[in-house]
Design a protein around this motif. Structure first.
Motif, PDB file in Angstrom:
ATOM      1  N   TRP A 107     -11.923  14.933 -25.983  1.00 28.61           N
ATOM      2  CA  TRP A 107     -12.819  15.727 -25.138  1.00 28.61           C
ATOM      3  C   TRP A 107     -14.299  15.621 -25.502  1.00 28.61           C
ATOM      4  CZ3 TRP A 107      -8.550  19.464 -26.610  1.00 28.61           C
ATOM      5  CH2 TRP A 107      -7.492  19.376 -25.700  1.00 28.61           C
ATOM      6  N   VAL A 108     -14.615  15.134 -26.682  1.00 26.79           N
ATOM      7  CA  VAL A 108     -16.024  15.032 -27.072  1.00 26.79           C
ATOM      8  C   VAL A 108     -16.562  13.622 -26.833  1.00 26.79           C
ATOM      9  CG1 VAL A 108     -17.669  15.232 -28.963  1.00 26.79           C
ATOM     10  CG2 VAL A 108     -15.808  16.894 -28.745  1.00 26.79           C
ATOM     11  N   LEU A 109     -15.812  12.612 -27.228  1.00 24.40           N
ATOM     12  CA  LEU A 109     -16.270  11.232 -27.095  1.00 24.40           C
ATOM     13  C   LEU A 109     -16.096  10.739 -25.665  1.00 24.40           C
ATOM     14  CD1 LEU A 109     -14.765   9.689 -30.359  1.00 24.40           C
ATOM     15  CD2 LEU A 109     -17.055  10.612 -29.995  1.00 24.40           C
ATOM     16  N   GLN A 110     -16.977   9.839 -25.291  1.00 25.94           N
ATOM     17  CA  GLN A 110     -16.893   9.247 -23.961  1.00 25.94           C
ATOM     18  C   GLN A 110     -15.688   8.315 -23.882  1.00 25.94           C
ATOM     19  OE1 GLN A 110     -20.292   6.863 -22.972  1.00 25.94           O
ATOM     20  NE2 GLN A 110     -19.527   6.288 -20.948  1.00 25.94           N
ATOM     21  N   ALA A 111     -14.837   8.523 -22.887  1.00 21.94           N
ATOM     22  CA  ALA A 111     -13.640   7.701 -22.718  1.00 21.94           C
ATOM     23  C   ALA A 111     -14.014   6.363 -22.102  1.00 21.94           C
ATOM     24  CB  ALA A 111     -12.624   8.421 -21.843  1.00 21.94           C
ATOM     25  N   THR A 257     -18.493   4.762 -46.014  1.00 25.83           N
ATOM     26  CA  THR A 257     -17.656   3.583 -45.842  1.00 25.83           C
ATOM     27  C   THR A 257     -17.563   3.167 -44.379  1.00 25.83           C
ATOM     28  OG1 THR A 257     -16.345   4.220 -47.774  1.00 25.83           O
ATOM     29  CG2 THR A 257     -15.380   2.603 -46.278  1.00 25.83           C
ATOM     30  N   GLU A 258     -17.377   4.132 -43.496  1.00 21.63           N
ATOM     31  CA  GLU A 258     -17.195   3.850 -42.071  1.00 21.63           C
ATOM     32  C   GLU A 258     -18.419   4.271 -41.262  1.00 21.63           C
ATOM     33  OE1 GLU A 258     -14.730   2.239 -41.009  1.00 21.63           O
ATOM     34  OE2 GLU A 258     -12.928   2.647 -42.175  1.00 21.63           O
ATOM     35  N   GLY A 259     -19.579   4.338 -41.920  1.00 14.56           N
ATOM     36  CA  GLY A 259     -20.765   4.887 -41.269  1.00 14.56           C
ATOM     37  C   GLY A 259     -21.128   4.201 -39.977  1.00 14.56           C
ATOM     38  N   GLU A 260     -21.067   2.855 -39.958  1.00 15.21           N
ATOM     39  CA  GLU A 260     -21.460   2.157 -38.744  1.00 15.21           C
ATOM     40  C   GLU A 260     -20.517   2.458 -37.588  1.00 15.21           C
ATOM     41  OE1 GLU A 260     -18.979  -0.792 -41.131  1.00 15.21           O
ATOM     42  OE2 GLU A 260     -20.524   0.702 -41.515  1.00 15.21           O
ATOM     43  N   ARG A 261     -19.221   2.649 -37.895  1.00 13.99           N
ATOM     44  CA  ARG A 261     -18.277   2.984 -36.826  1.00 13.99           C
ATOM     45  C   ARG A 261     -18.528   4.392 -36.284  1.00 13.99           C
ATOM     46  NH1 ARG A 261     -12.327   0.468 -38.299  1.00 13.99           N
ATOM     47  NH2 ARG A 261     -13.018  -1.668 -38.691  1.00 13.99           N
ATOM     48  N   TYR A 262     -18.899   5.312 -37.174  1.00 15.59           N
ATOM     49  CA  TYR A 262     -19.227   6.659 -36.694  1.00 15.59           C
ATOM     50  C   TYR A 262     -20.464   6.630 -35.808  1.00 15.59           C
ATOM     51  CZ  TYR A 262     -15.830   8.703 -39.913  1.00 15.59           C
ATOM     52  OH  TYR A 262     -14.676   9.033 -40.570  1.00 15.59           O
ATOM     53  N   THR A 265     -19.461   5.110 -32.537  1.00 10.11           N
ATOM     54  CA  THR A 265     -18.547   5.955 -31.777  1.00 10.11           C
ATOM     55  C   THR A 265     -19.236   7.191 -31.220  1.00 10.11           C
ATOM     56  OG1 THR A 265     -16.647   5.191 -33.071  1.00 10.11           O
ATOM     57  CG2 THR A 265     -16.411   7.294 -31.919  1.00 10.11           C
ATOM     58  N   PHE A 266     -20.052   7.844 -32.030  1.00 14.18           N
ATOM     59  CA  PHE A 266     -20.604   9.131 -31.621  1.00 14.18           C
ATOM     60  C   PHE A 266     -21.982   9.017 -30.963  1.00 14.18           C
ATOM     61  CE2 PHE A 266     -17.391  10.388 -34.661  1.00 14.18           C
ATOM     62  CZ  PHE A 266     -16.860  11.544 -34.085  1.00 14.18           C
ATOM     63  N   LEU A 267     -22.724   7.947 -31.233  1.00 16.90           N
ATOM     64  CA  LEU A 267     -24.081   7.829 -30.694  1.00 16.90           C
ATOM     65  C   LEU A 267     -24.207   6.756 -29.615  1.00 16.90           C
ATOM     66  CD1 LEU A 267     -26.141   8.204 -33.999  1.00 16.90           C
ATOM     67  CD2 LEU A 267     -25.508   9.966 -32.355  1.00 16.90           C
ATOM     68  N   TYR A 420     -28.914   4.508 -37.336  1.00 15.59           N
ATOM     69  CA  TYR A 420     -29.303   4.761 -35.950  1.00 15.59           C
ATOM     70  C   TYR A 420     -30.640   4.094 -35.636  1.00 15.59           C
ATOM     71  CZ  TYR A 420     -30.378   7.361 -31.686  1.00 15.59           C
ATOM     72  OH  TYR A 420     -30.695   7.706 -30.404  1.00 15.59           O
ATOM     73  N   TRP A 421     -31.603   4.224 -36.523  1.00 14.61           N
ATOM     74  CA  TRP A 421     -32.937   3.668 -36.295  1.00 14.61           C
ATOM     75  C   TRP A 421     -32.925   2.145 -36.304  1.00 14.61           C
ATOM     76  CZ3 TRP A 421     -36.629   1.784 -40.232  1.00 14.61           C
ATOM     77  CH2 TRP A 421     -37.875   1.483 -39.676  1.00 14.61           C
TER      78      TRP A 421
END
Length: 540
Positions: A107-111, A257-262, A265-267, A420-421
């Motif tokens: 429900w939060v992430l774009q499908a 460890t999974e920072g780039e995937r987060y 996924t979220f941004l 992100y930057w």
């Protein structure tokens, strides 16, 4: 078990783990190359980035802290009944995390677009179910690692991975329209086989002569269930407190460890197609890190945790144990440094060719080569950080672990912002640049700890980070020759010229290996006696 015996067992464990990870990565390598011909890069992006992020996050947050705490207690005076009860808490904790993460993924992430990537909702539930299934084997995993049952992990994970690959290949060929159901079913098969193998092994092992010889603390399969013993606490509260400290740290480590995937996924800084390409390149670039560096880190964490007494000053520990730990640490750092430098040098000149052979124009025509070149340097930092943090986490006291959590918090926040930057500025390469900055800071912290730890002793393991000048010269010449060769022989589609480019790299690599053999004799001896079981010498 003395330090020499622990070192021998842990070295065998590291060697078997390396072989296991080699097989895993080869199978995954071939599987990805196969599926690229049948499914879209958008589908691969959803599976390998978003769904596998759900799986890895759930599993890591549910069990990592318990593993580190329960393997740090040494082998003397352990009450395994309390430890097993503590380990079973991973399952209810995993259920809580599963509910929270599934709600976020639904429900939060774009499908994704259901036309190009169908069955997203059910796939999220199935990946969560697979992660919870794997947690059922956690008490068995800790028991096996603590008692050096090295072949169990090899057999269990090998069978599980083979089953996963077979399911994926059959379903991709026969029913590609099933989309995410294919990869969800394969992941569930992997987890189920893994748990089944562990339980079948312990059904045969418990009560056997082999168990008696190893002084195994359990005698029947029912003792693996959570049971309360009269006049004793339900769990070991000291380990529970340490688990909480590691949990706070593991939460932050997972972000790093999974920072780039987060971030992806979220941004939403990359679309699913670009995420798929980045993940493929990331998997290729990290193959050596995963099948060589990670098993060494996991196995020698057990060694350092058993040989050194956590939180005690080096002057108040057994000096023969400290000497062995320092020697092993120095050789490990030299090993990962040499391998990392080789990967950096040759990865720069052969990234384009490797991607073209692996995925064709889909990978080699865009940002893929620049991503892989950047990753080859990141692997060097990843290798050094793995070994230095391995020792640091095994030697730190509980209070030091708690203080380091604040350092990790700052690193996590700065890494996410930097990712992100830099991604907005440089695309996928920005993720690797942010990882390099973060890894450099983590290495600096670990090196400062190691230097302080050994400053009142006669040992200086940080010498392992000083390669021989002749080796540096050979690597520099190899970098120049392979770069020139790439420009001359790898600029068109002629396979004969590409073979010449490969031959130049092979000759340069042979020169580097010969230089290592003649200049790094201690390292070669360490590899022969500790990391290759068939060459191990009997100790008196």
């Amino acid at each position: 078990m003395g330090s020499e015996d622990v070192l021998k067992s842990v070295s065998a464990l590291a060697s078997y783990n390396v072989l296991l990870q080699v097989m895993f990565r080869v199978l995954t390598f071939l599987l990805n190359a196969f599926t690229l011909r049948f499914v879209s890069k958008e589908l691969i992006g959803v599976v390998n980035v978003r769904l596998m992020l759900l799986y890895s996050t759930l599993v890591f947050l549910s069990r990592e802290a318990f593993r580190r705490a329960c393997l740090s207690g040494g082998g003397v005076g352990l009450k395994w009944r309390q430890i097993i009860n503590l380990l079973w808490l991973t399952l209810p904790l995993g259920c809580v995390w599963g509910v929270l993460l599934v709600c976020v993924w639904w429900w939060v992430l774009q499908a994704p677009d259901p036309q190009s990537v169908p069955h997203y909702g059910p796939a999220v539930s199935l990946f969560c179910l697979a992660a919870l299934t794997e947690l059922l084997a956690e008490p068995l995993w800790v028991l096996a690692h603590s008692h050096m049952l090295v072949r169990l992990k090899v057999v269990a994970e090998s069978l599980a991975m083979i089953a996963k690959c077979l399911v994926t290949v059959v379903m991709v060929v026969s029913a590609p329209q099933w989309g995410l159901y294919i990869f969800s079913a394969a992941q569930c098969v992997y987890s189920g086989f893994l748990v089944l193998c562990y339980f079948v092994y312990f059904l045969r092992f418990l009560g056997s002569e082999e168990a008696e010889m190893k002084s195994f603390p359990l005698r029947s399969i029912t003792e693996l269930l959570p049971i309360r013993v009269d006049n004793e606490p339900l769990i070991n509260w000291k380990l529970a407190t340490l688990t909480w400290s590691f949990f706070k740290q593991s939460f932050l480590k997972q972000i790093l460890t999974e920072g780039e995937r987060y971030v992806m996924t979220f941004l939403n800084v990359l679309n699913f197609g670009d995420q798929g390409v980045y993940d493929i390149v990331n998997n290729l670039g990290s193959m050596v890190a995963r099948f060589l560096f990670l098993p060494i880190e996991e196995s020698f964490y057990v060694f350092f945790a058993k040989v050194l007494e956590r939180g005690r000053d080096v002057r108040h520990q057994k000096q023969e144990e400290v000497a062995i730990a320092a020697e092993v640490l120095e050789c490990l750092m030299k090993l990962v440094l040499v391998v990392g430098l080789i990967i950096t040098v040759f990865g720069h000149a052969y990234s384009h060719l490797a991607l073209d052979i692996y995925g064709g124009e889909l990978l080699s025509s865009g940002t893929g080569p620049s991503l892989l070149r950047s990753y080859s340097f990141y692997v060097l930092l990843l290798a050094v950080n793995g070994v230095t943090e391995c020792f640091t986490f095994a030697a730190m006291s509980k209070e030091e672990v708690d203080r380091y959590n604040f350092v990790m918090l700052g690193l996590s926040a700065s890494f996410l912002l930097l990712s992100y930057w830099l991604t907005w500025l440089f695309g996928g390469v920005g993720f690797i640049m942010a990882n390099c900055c973060n890894m450099g800071l983590r290495i600096t912290h670990s090196l400062r700890y190691i230097r302080r730890y050994f400053q009142h002793s006669a040992h200086a393991p940080l010498r392992g980070l000083r390669p021989h000048p002749a080796l540096l010269l050979t690597l520099g010449l190899s970098a120049a020759l392979t770069s020139v060769s790439e420009g001359m022989f790898c600029c068109d589609d002629g396979w004969l010229l590409r073979l010449v480019h490969v031959a130049v790299g092979a000759v340069c690599l042979l020169g580097v290996v010969v230089t290592v053999i003649f200049t790094e004799t201690r390292l070669v001896q360490f590899i022969r006696t500790q990391l290759l079981p068939k060459y191990s010498k009997k100790r008196t």
